[in-house]
Design an enzyme around this catalytic site. Structure first.
Site, PDB file in Angstrom:
ATOM      1  CG  ASP A   1      -1.833  -1.214   1.256  1.00 22.24           C
ATOM      2  OD1 ASP A   1      -1.349  -2.281   1.679  1.00 22.24           O
ATOM      3  OD2 ASP A   1      -2.995  -1.096   0.852  1.00 22.24           O
ATOM      4  CE  LYS A   2       1.524   7.875  -3.317  1.00 21.66           C
ATOM      5  NZ  LYS A   2       1.328   8.557  -4.613  1.00 21.66           N
TER       6      LYS A   2
END
Length: 373
Positions: A76-77
């Site tokens: 995930d960013k």
């Protein structure tokens, strides 16, 4: 796509937004580095960066091709994530020299060891997660605790998370355009990513259909289903005589197995086609096996019989990517939580098999989409 979950409690109200403080992901490695070899296994901590963005920064900073950088999974960013990557060992001294520069760009090198091979996608056992839920009243917190105790045993439907489909949720449409020759993408990595999103979308649609069927069987009597099969949306391919539906209803788990389903030994192992539903249903309840859905493509192990009649509606034979099976149902491990009433927050930790989404576990717990937060 609206998802269907198996828990029956009313939606739980709270606030969760992925951020470096409230969402932490740690890879659980499949193996330890050997200490010798031509590659370097590097553990990094990244913040507010996608895996692709991290690879680009490393490539530009170290002066190596992005194809030379290996990773086990996409992370995930909007989170703090701890993940492993690999680079040629010949860049070890440059990695050390550039650590301060990388740290300034959100990538902190924590450790590195030599290894014999490059990391490939899937070379991990799973991931552990930390999530902080906010604006959770004591009443809603008790609902969440009760649901967590159920989820520990029941498991949950293994949908792909919304982040799999991009910021606007349209990545799968771009993948379908590639198949229809309506989009030309010279970057092979991007093309594979978009086609994979399309595979994932078809899987989610299939899983939703099977969840609907399972919910009907769970909530309606066999006589009601047999009498009003089409009205309830039961597919014609499911033989709607009372005896067959009684056998389906006797299955203990929410997700009902059909003859011809492809199951996989859990948490890893070989795939096989279900013949005796009664025997495999008992093993499913004991977490020894789990049903799987198709990530369609070539060399796919297909379902058979009744299960195939449902599955074939979600298989696109134009896909020439390698097909595979994905667990339709998974279980969280090491579930723990702490509720802090003075700040109306719950801290939640758990681990999942590789490829499963923490956001899907959370949506199942809350019994609603996170977009409603």
């Amino acid at each position: 796509m609206r998802k269907l979950f198996h828990l029956t409690h009313s939606p739980i109200a709270c606030y969760f937004r992925p951020s470096v403080r409230d969402f932490v992901v740690r890879e659980i490695p499949l193996y330890e580095p050997s200490g010798a070899g031509e590659h370097l296994i590097v553990l990094v901590r990244k913040k507010e960066l996608s895996t692709f963005e991290m690879v680009e920064i490393l490539s530009n900073t170290l002066g190596l091709k992005s194809a030379q950088i290996g990773y086990a999974g996409l992370k995930d960013k909007h989170a703090t994530t701890y993940q492993y990557l690999s680079i040629p060992r010949s860049f070890e001294s440059k990695l050390s020299a550039c650590s301060a520069s990388l740290n300034e760009r959100g990538i902190k090198v924590l450790e590195h060891r030599a290894h014999t091979n490059k990391l490939r996608v899937g070379h991990l056992r799973g991931n552990s997660f930390f999530m902080r839920l906010k604006k959770l009243t004591p009443l809603e917190a008790q609902k969440a605790i009760n649901a967590l105790e159920v989820l520990k045993d029941s498991g949950f439907a293994n949908y792909f998370g919304d982040q799999r489909f991009g910021r606007d949720g349209q990545n799968y449409q771009e993948g379908e355009k590639i198949l229809e020759n309506l989009r030309i993408t010279r970057d092979k990595k991007i093309a594979r990513f978009l086609l994979s999103a399309y595979q994932s979308h078809l899987f989610n649609l299939w899983l939703l259909e099977r969840m609907r069927l399972s919910a009907m069987i769970e909530t309606c009597s066999p006589r009601e289903l047999a009498r009003n099969a089409r009205g309830y949306g039961v597919p014609d391919c499911v033989l709607c005589d009372e005896g067959v539906l009684c056998a389906l209803k006797e299955q203990e788990q929410f997700f009902k197995l059909l003859r011809g389903d492809v199951a996989v030994h859990y948490p890893y192992g070989r795939a096989f086609v279900i013949d005796d539903v009664g025997i495999e249903s008992a093993r499913f309840s004991k977490r020894q096996i789990a049903p799987s859905g198709a990530l369609c493509g070539k060399k796919l192990i297909s379902a058979q019989g009744v299960a195939l009649e449902i599955e074939r509606a979600f298989v696109d034979t134009r896909l020439r990517e390698v097909g595979s099976r994905r667990y339709a149902w998974v279980w969280a491990q090491d579930v723990a939580y702490t509720y802090k009433p003075e700040v109306a927050q719950m801290e939640l930790t758990f681990s999942l098999p590789k490829g499963s989404y923490a956001t899907i576990f959370l949506e199942t717990l809350l019994n609603r989409s996170l977009s409603q937060s």
